[in-house]
Motif scaffolding. Structure first.
Motif, PDB file in Angstrom:
ATOM      1  N   ILE A   1       9.524  -7.023   1.051  1.00 46.47           N
ATOM      2  CA  ILE A   1      10.124  -6.799  -0.274  1.00 46.47           C
ATOM      3  C   ILE A   1       9.164  -7.255  -1.354  1.00 46.47           C
ATOM      4  O   ILE A   1       9.006  -6.605  -2.402  1.00 46.47           O
ATOM      5  N   LEU A   2       8.483  -8.388  -1.093  1.00 43.94           N
ATOM      6  CA  LEU A   2       7.489  -8.880  -2.057  1.00 43.94           C
ATOM      7  C   LEU A   2       6.404  -7.833  -2.293  1.00 43.94           C
ATOM      8  O   LEU A   2       5.973  -7.589  -3.430  1.00 43.94           O
ATOM      9  N   GLY A   3       5.974  -7.190  -1.203  1.00 42.69           N
ATOM     10  CA  GLY A   3       4.934  -6.176  -1.320  1.00 42.69           C
ATOM     11  C   GLY A   3       5.375  -5.015  -2.200  1.00 42.69           C
ATOM     12  O   GLY A   3       4.638  -4.552  -3.073  1.00 42.69           O
ATOM     13  N   ILE A   4       6.624  -4.552  -1.967  1.00 48.13           N
ATOM     14  CA  ILE A   4       7.131  -3.420  -2.756  1.00 48.13           C
ATOM     15  C   ILE A   4       7.202  -3.805  -4.223  1.00 48.13           C
ATOM     16  O   ILE A   4       6.769  -3.043  -5.119  1.00 48.13           O
TER      17      ILE A   4
ATOM     18  N   ALA B   1       5.516  -6.091  -5.778  1.00 48.15           N
ATOM     19  CA  ALA B   1       4.176  -6.250  -6.340  1.00 48.15           C
ATOM     20  C   ALA B   1       3.588  -4.892  -6.716  1.00 48.15           C
ATOM     21  O   ALA B   1       2.972  -4.739  -7.778  1.00 48.15           O
ATOM     22  N   ALA B   2       3.795  -3.878  -5.854  1.00 53.28           N
ATOM     23  CA  ALA B   2       3.208  -2.559  -6.134  1.00 53.28           C
ATOM     24  C   ALA B   2       3.885  -1.919  -7.333  1.00 53.28           C
ATOM     25  O   ALA B   2       3.239  -1.253  -8.145  1.00 53.28           O
ATOM     26  N   ILE B   3       5.223  -2.117  -7.457  1.00 51.50           N
ATOM     27  CA  ILE B   3       5.933  -1.528  -8.595  1.00 51.50           C
ATOM     28  C   ILE B   3       5.502  -2.224  -9.875  1.00 51.50           C
ATOM     29  O   ILE B   3       5.338  -1.604 -10.933  1.00 51.50           O
ATOM     30  N   GLY B   4       5.284  -3.570  -9.771  1.00 52.60           N
ATOM     31  CA  GLY B   4       4.905  -4.312 -10.957  1.00 52.60           C
ATOM     32  C   GLY B   4       3.514  -3.958 -11.443  1.00 52.60           C
ATOM     33  O   GLY B   4       3.295  -3.728 -12.628  1.00 52.60           O
ATOM     34  N   PHE B   5       2.584  -3.869 -10.525  1.00 58.26           N
ATOM     35  CA  PHE B   5       1.202  -3.563 -10.861  1.00 58.26           C
ATOM     36  C   PHE B   5       1.075  -2.164 -11.446  1.00 58.26           C
ATOM     37  O   PHE B   5       1.487  -1.200 -10.852  1.00 58.26           O
ATOM     38  N   ASP B   6       0.436  -2.022 -12.599  1.00 56.88           N
ATOM     39  CA  ASP B   6       0.294  -0.695 -13.175  1.00 56.88           C
ATOM     40  C   ASP B   6      -1.009  -0.039 -12.716  1.00 56.88           C
ATOM     41  O   ASP B   6      -1.760   0.514 -13.505  1.00 56.88           O
ATOM     42  N   VAL B   7      -1.273  -0.131 -11.421  1.00 56.67           N
ATOM     43  CA  VAL B   7      -2.506   0.427 -10.883  1.00 56.67           C
ATOM     44  C   VAL B   7      -2.163   1.682 -10.094  1.00 56.67           C
ATOM     45  O   VAL B   7      -1.143   1.730  -9.417  1.00 56.67           O
ATOM     46  N   TYR B   8      -3.003   2.680 -10.213  1.00 57.68           N
ATOM     47  CA  TYR B   8      -2.801   3.904  -9.445  1.00 57.68           C
ATOM     48  C   TYR B   8      -4.032   4.175  -8.604  1.00 57.68           C
ATOM     49  O   TYR B   8      -5.130   3.780  -8.950  1.00 57.68           O
ATOM     50  N   VAL B   9      -3.815   4.861  -7.500  1.00 53.99           N
ATOM     51  CA  VAL B   9      -4.934   5.194  -6.622  1.00 53.99           C
ATOM     52  C   VAL B   9      -5.522   6.533  -7.076  1.00 53.99           C
ATOM     53  O   VAL B   9      -4.815   7.525  -7.137  1.00 53.99           O
ATOM     54  N   PRO B  10      -6.800   6.572  -7.396  1.00 51.73           N
ATOM     55  CA  PRO B  10      -7.385   7.862  -7.801  1.00 51.73           C
ATOM     56  C   PRO B  10      -7.457   8.824  -6.621  1.00 51.73           C
ATOM     57  O   PRO B  10      -7.434   8.408  -5.468  1.00 51.73           O
ATOM     58  N   GLY B  11      -7.544  10.101  -6.915  1.00 45.42           N
ATOM     59  CA  GLY B  11      -7.422  11.147  -5.900  1.00 45.42           C
ATOM     60  C   GLY B  11      -8.389  10.992  -4.743  1.00 45.42           C
ATOM     61  O   GLY B  11      -8.048  11.143  -3.575  1.00 45.42           O
TER      62      GLY B  11
ATOM     63  N   ALA C   1      -4.356   5.807   2.754  1.00 50.63           N
ATOM     64  CA  ALA C   1      -3.432   6.276   3.784  1.00 50.63           C
ATOM     65  C   ALA C   1      -3.804   5.693   5.142  1.00 50.63           C
ATOM     66  O   ALA C   1      -2.932   5.271   5.916  1.00 50.63           O
ATOM     67  N   ILE C   2      -5.105   5.672   5.434  1.00 45.28           N
ATOM     68  CA  ILE C   2      -5.544   5.114   6.719  1.00 45.28           C
ATOM     69  C   ILE C   2      -5.231   3.622   6.784  1.00 45.28           C
ATOM     70  O   ILE C   2      -4.868   3.105   7.834  1.00 45.28           O
ATOM     71  N   VAL C   3      -5.345   2.914   5.657  1.00 48.24           N
ATOM     72  CA  VAL C   3      -5.005   1.487   5.633  1.00 48.24           C
ATOM     73  C   VAL C   3      -3.545   1.310   6.008  1.00 48.24           C
ATOM     74  O   VAL C   3      -3.178   0.390   6.751  1.00 48.24           O
ATOM     75  N   ILE C   4      -2.695   2.219   5.493  1.00 48.41           N
ATOM     76  CA  ILE C   4      -1.264   2.130   5.788  1.00 48.41           C
ATOM     77  C   ILE C   4      -1.024   2.233   7.287  1.00 48.41           C
ATOM     78  O   ILE C   4      -0.354   1.394   7.898  1.00 48.41           O
ATOM     79  N   ILE C   5      -1.594   3.258   7.899  1.00 45.50           N
ATOM     80  CA  ILE C   5      -1.366   3.479   9.322  1.00 45.50           C
ATOM     81  C   ILE C   5      -1.933   2.322  10.144  1.00 45.50           C
ATOM     82  O   ILE C   5      -1.314   1.857  11.109  1.00 45.50           O
ATOM     83  N   SER C   6      -3.094   1.832   9.737  1.00 45.22           N
ATOM     84  CA  SER C   6      -3.695   0.712  10.467  1.00 45.22           C
ATOM     85  C   SER C   6      -2.813  -0.519  10.365  1.00 45.22           C
ATOM     86  O   SER C   6      -2.668  -1.279  11.340  1.00 45.22           O
TER      87      SER C   6
ATOM     88  N   THR D   1       0.829  -1.214   0.000  1.00 44.40           N
ATOM     89  CA  THR D   1       0.000   0.000   0.000  1.00 44.40           C
ATOM     90  C   THR D   1       0.861   1.260   0.000  1.00 44.40           C
ATOM     91  O   THR D   1       0.532   2.232  -0.688  1.00 44.40           O
ATOM     92  N   VAL D   2       1.961   1.226   0.756  1.00 44.29           N
ATOM     93  CA  VAL D   2       2.808   2.418   0.810  1.00 44.29           C
ATOM     94  C   VAL D   2       3.373   2.725  -0.572  1.00 44.29           C
ATOM     95  O   VAL D   2       3.346   3.867  -1.041  1.00 44.29           O
ATOM     96  N   THR D   3       3.882   1.682  -1.231  1.00 46.45           N
ATOM     97  CA  THR D   3       4.454   1.922  -2.559  1.00 46.45           C
ATOM     98  C   THR D   3       3.376   2.406  -3.525  1.00 46.45           C
ATOM     99  O   THR D   3       3.602   3.331  -4.319  1.00 46.45           O
ATOM    100  N   LEU D   4       2.197   1.778  -3.451  1.00 48.49           N
ATOM    101  CA  LEU D   4       1.090   2.180  -4.320  1.00 48.49           C
ATOM    102  C   LEU D   4       0.737   3.642  -4.103  1.00 48.49           C
ATOM    103  O   LEU D   4       0.586   4.430  -5.042  1.00 48.49           O
ATOM    104  N   GLN D   5       0.636   4.011  -2.835  1.00 45.64           N
ATOM    105  CA  GLN D   5       0.251   5.375  -2.493  1.00 45.64           C
ATOM    106  C   GLN D   5       1.319   6.360  -2.971  1.00 45.64           C
ATOM    107  O   GLN D   5       1.004   7.401  -3.531  1.00 45.64           O
TER     108      GLN D   5
END
Lengths: 244, 113
Positions: B9-12, B14-24, B31-36, A21-25
């Protein structure tokens, strides 16, 4: 499986979600960077942009007036030098007047249409009680139908491709916002114009029924300004043959 | 511990590989998911130094807390009250508390050796 290992697995899963999630964000934020400007700077930017745009409009209007007067001077010169050109100039002047590009004066009527006072008392604008673009359109239509030669609404001259449209609770005429009270001027046979509006079941009656204020005054000295925009035809071309 | 690092590392990747972006409009939720996630990870780590470990508690801790936080952010947006700052404060408090507990437990372990 040892208990500690189980806990470690749970932490690992959570860590995976976290890093993902952090990287995505981070990716998304750096991508949407243009939108994420701090509030104060974006306000300032918009303000300066608006001021610049307004200044541009003022400058362009000045230039337009200068150029129009230049064209008039040239036309005078051409007409005074050549008699054939003088006849052409007369015809040109006639069409310029007919199409609404000159100030005109003459007898006619003035109509003042205001939003109903009851609408101002209510806090939510009841749509029954305000002047609609359709009302202005019907009014202008009636005036032309009764032989008006020049019509203007709140200073905006009505020409062939004038549009009268609704924008929120104001009206846009010639792409300029106008709001109540609407002063409609028309030059023509003042008695014919007056009776066309005031006949029973006519437009004035209808508007008065919605408690919209309608004030009609006849006069011998109506002055109507010219159309102040520009007209360019980019699609229509001259066609010599007969059109069925 | 290794598995945690690996998962990160797998998570990072995966996020770089995925061409998905979070809309505004979704960015505050993510962000709240991150903190949680940080909060529940630290809670689970803290539990390793304790005697009574309830695995099911830890496993569901993350999902329930995140769901609750998302609900609060959503409600906050609806009633025009910035509840996401309140949720943030609570999570940050817990993070600090858990970190200090883990730190004192580690220090106790080191002193024992």
């Amino acid at each position: 499986m040892k208990l500690k290992t189980k806990v470690q697995i749970i932490v690992a899963v959570i860590c995976f979600v976290f890093c993902f999630t952090v990287t995505l964000q981070y990716k998304s934020v750096t991508r949407n960077n243009t939108i994420k400007i701090s509030k104060s700077s974006s306000d300032n930017e918009l303000e300066t942009k608006l001021l610049n745009a307004n200044q541009q409009v003022v400058d362009l209007k000045k230039e337009n007036m200068q150029l129009t007067s230049d064209i008039d001077i040239y036309r005078q010169q051409v007409a005074s030098n050549d008699s054939g050109a003088a006849a052409l100039k007369e015809e040109l002047d006639k069409y310029i007047t007919l199409s609404g590009f000159t100030n005109v004066k003459g007898p006619g009527i003035t109509i003042e249409v205001t939003d109903s006072k009851q609408a101002q008392a209510d806090t939510d604008y009841s749509s029954e009680l305000i002047v609609h673009d359709s009302d202005i359109r019907s009014l202008v239509n009636e005036l032309f139908g009764a032989g008006a030669e020049a019509v203007s609404v709140n200073g905006e001259r009505i020409i062939v491709n004038t549009s009268i449209r609704c924008v929120g609770n104001t009206i846009m005429i010639n792409n300029k916002r106008c709001s109540s009270p609407y002063i409609v001027k028309a030059i023509g046979d003042k008695d014919a114009l007056d009776s066309a509006l005031n006949m029973r079941g006519g437009i004035a009656d209808e508007l008065k029924r919605s408690t919209i204020d309608v004030n009609v005054t006849k006069s011998d000295k109506i002055q109507i300004g010219k159309y102040t925009g520009t007209v360019t035809f980019s699609y229509a071309q001259d066609y010599e043959k007969q059109v069925k | 511990m290794l598995i945690i690092l690996l998962a990160g590392i797998l998570g990072i990747c995966a996020a770089i590989g995925f061409d998905v972006y979070v809309p505004g409009y979704l960015s505050s939720y993510i962000a709240i998911v991150i903190i949680s996630a940080v909060d529940s990870a630290l809670c689970a780590l803290k539990s390793m130094f304790e005697d009574k470990i309830n695995v099911y508690n830890l496993a569901t801790d993350f999902f329930v807390n995140t769901a609750l936080a998302l609900i609060m952010v959503f409600l906050g947006k609806k009633i025009e009250l910035d509840l996401n700052y309140a949720v943030l404060v609570v999570f940050t408090l817990r993070i600090f508390k858990n970190v200090s507990v883990i730190k004192s437990a580690l220090i106790k372990k080191m002193q024992k050796n």
